[in-house]
Design a protein around this motif. Structure first.
Motif, PDB file in Angstrom:
ATOM      1  N   TYR A 129      28.054  39.192  34.045  1.00 55.29           N
ATOM      2  CA  TYR A 129      28.407  40.587  34.298  1.00 55.29           C
ATOM      3  C   TYR A 129      28.011  40.957  35.729  1.00 55.29           C
ATOM      4  CZ  TYR A 129      28.864  40.809  29.237  1.00 55.29           C
ATOM      5  OH  TYR A 129      29.240  40.574  27.945  1.00 55.29           O
ATOM      6  N   MET A 130      28.967  41.482  36.486  1.00 51.24           N
ATOM      7  CA  MET A 130      28.720  41.897  37.861  1.00 51.24           C
ATOM      8  C   MET A 130      28.522  43.409  37.865  1.00 51.24           C
ATOM      9  SD  MET A 130      31.771  39.615  39.627  1.00 51.24           S
ATOM     10  CE  MET A 130      33.030  40.466  38.654  1.00 51.24           C
ATOM     11  N   LEU A 131      27.291  43.858  38.098  1.00 52.48           N
ATOM     12  CA  LEU A 131      26.990  45.282  38.058  1.00 52.48           C
ATOM     13  C   LEU A 131      27.274  45.880  39.428  1.00 52.48           C
ATOM     14  CD1 LEU A 131      23.831  46.923  36.440  1.00 52.48           C
ATOM     15  CD2 LEU A 131      25.151  47.953  38.295  1.00 52.48           C
ATOM     16  N   THR A 132      28.339  46.673  39.502  1.00 53.77           N
ATOM     17  CA  THR A 132      28.763  47.265  40.762  1.00 53.77           C
ATOM     18  C   THR A 132      29.786  48.356  40.492  1.00 53.77           C
ATOM     19  OG1 THR A 132      29.850  46.853  42.899  1.00 53.77           O
ATOM     20  CG2 THR A 132      30.567  45.522  41.021  1.00 53.77           C
ATOM     21  N   PRO A 133      29.822  49.402  41.345  1.00 57.69           N
ATOM     22  CA  PRO A 133      30.882  50.402  41.224  1.00 57.69           C
ATOM     23  C   PRO A 133      32.121  50.041  42.056  1.00 57.69           C
ATOM     24  CG  PRO A 133      29.236  51.162  42.770  1.00 57.69           C
ATOM     25  CD  PRO A 133      28.773  49.817  42.292  1.00 57.69           C
ATOM     26  N   ASP A 134      32.069  48.966  42.830  1.00 55.29           N
ATOM     27  CA  ASP A 134      33.122  48.647  43.803  1.00 55.29           C
ATOM     28  C   ASP A 134      34.325  47.966  43.156  1.00 55.29           C
ATOM     29  OD1 ASP A 134      31.426  49.710  45.630  1.00 55.29           O
ATOM     30  OD2 ASP A 134      30.869  47.814  46.584  1.00 55.29           O
ATOM     31  N   LYS A 135      35.500  48.559  43.368  1.00 59.05           N
ATOM     32  CA  LYS A 135      36.721  48.054  42.740  1.00 59.05           C
ATOM     33  C   LYS A 135      37.108  46.657  43.229  1.00 59.05           C
ATOM     34  CE  LYS A 135      39.835  50.410  46.054  1.00 59.05           C
ATOM     35  NZ  LYS A 135      38.805  51.025  46.902  1.00 59.05           N
ATOM     36  N   ASP A 136      36.659  46.259  44.423  1.00 55.44           N
ATOM     37  CA  ASP A 136      36.990  44.946  44.985  1.00 55.44           C
ATOM     38  C   ASP A 136      36.649  43.806  44.022  1.00 55.44           C
ATOM     39  OD1 ASP A 136      36.110  47.007  46.761  1.00 55.44           O
ATOM     40  OD2 ASP A 136      36.293  45.636  48.451  1.00 55.44           O
ATOM     41  N   TYR A 137      35.572  43.994  43.255  1.00 54.62           N
ATOM     42  CA  TYR A 137      35.089  42.943  42.360  1.00 54.62           C
ATOM     43  C   TYR A 137      36.079  42.609  41.242  1.00 54.62           C
ATOM     44  CZ  TYR A 137      30.297  42.893  44.252  1.00 54.62           C
ATOM     45  OH  TYR A 137      29.189  42.751  45.061  1.00 54.62           O
ATOM     46  N   ILE A 177      43.422  41.532  45.175  1.00 59.58           N
ATOM     47  CA  ILE A 177      43.385  41.219  46.618  1.00 59.58           C
ATOM     48  C   ILE A 177      44.675  41.686  47.284  1.00 59.58           C
ATOM     49  CG2 ILE A 177      43.257  39.385  48.360  1.00 59.58           C
ATOM     50  CD1 ILE A 177      41.765  37.685  46.236  1.00 59.58           C
ATOM     51  N   ASP A 178      45.808  41.398  46.649  1.00 61.94           N
ATOM     52  CA  ASP A 178      47.108  41.772  47.214  1.00 61.94           C
ATOM     53  C   ASP A 178      47.262  43.288  47.293  1.00 61.94           C
ATOM     54  OD1 ASP A 178      48.467  39.042  47.412  1.00 61.94           O
ATOM     55  OD2 ASP A 178      47.868  39.067  45.317  1.00 61.94           O
ATOM     56  N   LEU A 179      46.787  43.984  46.263  1.00 62.12           N
ATOM     57  CA  LEU A 179      46.851  45.443  46.279  1.00 62.12           C
ATOM     58  C   LEU A 179      46.021  46.007  47.432  1.00 62.12           C
ATOM     59  CD1 LEU A 179      46.521  46.412  42.484  1.00 62.12           C
ATOM     60  CD2 LEU A 179      48.605  46.146  43.840  1.00 62.12           C
ATOM     61  N   LEU A 180      44.793  45.492  47.595  1.00 66.91           N
ATOM     62  CA  LEU A 180      43.923  45.971  48.677  1.00 66.91           C
ATOM     63  C   LEU A 180      44.506  45.648  50.048  1.00 66.91           C
ATOM     64  CD1 LEU A 180      40.454  44.959  47.168  1.00 66.91           C
ATOM     65  CD2 LEU A 180      41.273  47.293  47.539  1.00 66.91           C
ATOM     66  N   GLY A 192      45.462  47.906  55.989  1.00 67.69           N
ATOM     67  CA  GLY A 192      46.552  47.712  55.046  1.00 67.69           C
ATOM     68  C   GLY A 192      47.884  48.059  55.702  1.00 67.69           C
ATOM     69  N   CYS A 193      48.812  48.563  54.907  1.00 68.57           N
ATOM     70  CA  CYS A 193      50.128  48.955  55.429  1.00 68.57           C
ATOM     71  C   CYS A 193      50.211  50.477  55.432  1.00 68.57           C
ATOM     72  CB  CYS A 193      51.232  48.371  54.546  1.00 68.57           C
ATOM     73  SG  CYS A 193      52.905  48.757  55.136  1.00 68.57           S
ATOM     74  N   PRO A 194      50.421  51.081  56.594  1.00 64.52           N
ATOM     75  CA  PRO A 194      50.481  52.546  56.668  1.00 64.52           C
ATOM     76  C   PRO A 194      51.517  53.116  55.697  1.00 64.52           C
ATOM     77  CG  PRO A 194      50.452  51.594  58.872  1.00 64.52           C
ATOM     78  CD  PRO A 194      50.616  50.452  57.920  1.00 64.52           C
ATOM     79  N   GLY A 195      51.125  54.169  54.996  1.00 65.79           N
ATOM     80  CA  GLY A 195      52.056  54.829  54.089  1.00 65.79           C
ATOM     81  C   GLY A 195      52.189  54.184  52.724  1.00 65.79           C
ATOM     82  N   VAL A 196      51.392  53.131  52.474  1.00 61.98           N
ATOM     83  CA  VAL A 196      51.448  52.467  51.166  1.00 61.98           C
ATOM     84  C   VAL A 196      50.168  52.782  50.387  1.00 61.98           C
ATOM     85  CG1 VAL A 196      51.489  50.255  49.952  1.00 61.98           C
ATOM     86  CG2 VAL A 196      52.970  50.612  51.934  1.00 61.98           C
ATOM     87  N   GLY A 197      50.354  53.522  49.290  1.00 61.46           N
ATOM     88  CA  GLY A 197      49.238  53.829  48.409  1.00 61.46           C
ATOM     89  C   GLY A 197      49.254  52.907  47.202  1.00 61.46           C
ATOM     90  N   GLU A 198      48.441  53.247  46.204  1.00 56.69           N
ATOM     91  CA  GLU A 198      48.295  52.363  45.049  1.00 56.69           C
ATOM     92  C   GLU A 198      49.605  52.168  44.293  1.00 56.69           C
ATOM     93  OE1 GLU A 198      45.881  52.532  40.880  1.00 56.69           O
ATOM     94  OE2 GLU A 198      44.664  52.729  42.689  1.00 56.69           O
ATOM     95  N   MET A 238      45.398  40.557  57.965  1.00 57.93           N
ATOM     96  CA  MET A 238      43.972  40.731  58.220  1.00 57.93           C
ATOM     97  C   MET A 238      43.298  41.433  57.048  1.00 57.93           C
ATOM     98  SD  MET A 238      41.228  40.319  59.897  1.00 57.93           S
ATOM     99  CE  MET A 238      41.776  39.613  61.455  1.00 57.93           C
ATOM    100  N   SER A 239      43.966  42.430  56.481  1.00 57.50           N
ATOM    101  CA  SER A 239      43.397  43.167  55.354  1.00 57.50           C
ATOM    102  C   SER A 239      43.216  42.252  54.152  1.00 57.50           C
ATOM    103  CB  SER A 239      44.293  44.358  54.983  1.00 57.50           C
ATOM    104  OG  SER A 239      44.309  45.305  56.038  1.00 57.50           O
ATOM    105  N   LYS A 240      44.140  41.335  53.942  1.00 60.13           N
ATOM    106  CA  LYS A 240      43.990  40.387  52.836  1.00 60.13           C
ATOM    107  C   LYS A 240      42.762  39.506  53.064  1.00 60.13           C
ATOM    108  CE  LYS A 240      46.020  36.597  50.284  1.00 60.13           C
ATOM    109  NZ  LYS A 240      47.037  35.542  50.190  1.00 60.13           N
ATOM    110  N   TYR A 241      42.595  39.056  54.296  1.00 61.95           N
ATOM    111  CA  TYR A 241      41.445  38.213  54.632  1.00 61.95           C
ATOM    112  C   TYR A 241      40.137  38.968  54.384  1.00 61.95           C
ATOM    113  CZ  TYR A 241      38.194  35.461  57.507  1.00 61.95           C
ATOM    114  OH  TYR A 241      37.124  34.731  57.949  1.00 61.95           O
TER     115      TYR A 241
END
Length: 297
Positions: A129-137, A177-180, A192-198, A238-241
């Protein structure tokens, strides 16, 4: 069943500090104990309620490969509050008193350290279990690896593969990763890409499967969206990296070193009394007395 908890230290420290920001906990010496108290409360809750068999706490350590690749990475963030700087050594002392390993590797973030250990532990069948609030995980979640995310108002939610896939309408946690990469991340300051939200990112990844496939097939796109993606190609790459949590950090995984141990009650009590955490100190003593009574009965 064995359970490993890996805690993202700074994510929890910052969350604890700002949870008390409108009513900070100041002791008689004038020290703001908010970060330490919140951290201790969460740690104690996890140990008592979740009863992990193994545990470790990961810290960031120095400038990372992300800063080298992209100097603007996290550059917009304000200087770490002085109260947090003063709290970190105390939190590490508390972890030492608990005999809980501090996990850090020079040049890597806690995310990468946890990503590496969680991947190794999960592949060996250890429920992690990874205890974190960060969505990246979310990208790290797999068959044996879960996010253990603090909820607003208290408690936690456990996110496995199914929950991550449903949360973001994706086919696999790796697609986080692709979404971020498309959405960017204002907290970490990558574009990321300007103008692209979730919503748009989900739509594009649903159509193309990955950022790499999207960038290789922009001829299939039309109008403004095609212009946006092609114009932001380097930023997306770069954002993917930057968004990819490393799972190859040079740190060994030895389960026996992460086994939960009995704390040094005297040392912990002294720290708590110095901080004026009377409730925590009293609870420690009561627990010790209960254990002694059980052992003698």
């Amino acid at each position: 069943m064995d359970k490993l908890f890996l805690i993202d230290a700074y994510a929890l420290i910052y969350r604890s500090y700002y949870a008390f920001i409108t009513n900070p906990r100041i002791n008689s010496k004038g020290f703001n104990t908010s970060a330490v108290l919140g951290f201790c409360n969460t740690l104690n809750e996890v140990i008592s309620k979740e009863q992990p068999t193994h545990i470790g706490v990961a810290f960031d350590h120095g400038k990372t490969f992300r800063h080298e690749a992209y100097p603007a990475y996290k550059a917009q963030r304000e200087e770490t509050p002085e109260d947090i700087k003063k709290s970190v050594p105390i939190i590490k002392d508390i972890l030492h008193a608990h005999h809980i390993p501090i996990l850090q590797v020079d040049g890597f973030e806690a995310d990468d350290v946890i990503g590496t250990l969680a991947t190794k532990a999960g592949s060996q069948g250890l429920t992690t279990y990874m205890l974190t609030p960060d969505k990246d995980y979310g990208q790290l979640v797999s068959n044996n690896v879960f996010m253990f995310k603090p909820k607003h108002g208290g408690g936690f939610e456990t996110l496995g593969e199914k929950e991550i896939d449903e949360k973001y309408s994706i086919a696999s946690p790796r697609q986080v990763i692709d979404l971020l990469a498309l959405m960017g991340d204002s907290a970490d300051n990558f574009p990321g890409c300007p103008g692209v939200g979730e919503k748009t990112a989900i739509k594009l990844i649903s159509q193309f499967g990955s950022v790499d496939n999207l960038l290789a097939n922009t001829d299939q796109m039309k109008g403004k969206m095609k212009e946006k993606v092609e114009g932001a190609r380097k930023d997306i790459e770069m954002s993917k990296y930057l968004a990819t949590i490393r799972t190859d950090v040079p740190i060994d995984f030895h389960p026996e070193e992460l086994q939960l141990q009995q704390p040094d009650v005297q040392q912990l009590t002294e720290i708590y009394e110095e901080l004026e955490f009377r409730t925590l100190a009293r609870r420690l003593v009561n627990n010790k007395e209960r254990v002694l009574k059980d052992n003698n009965s």
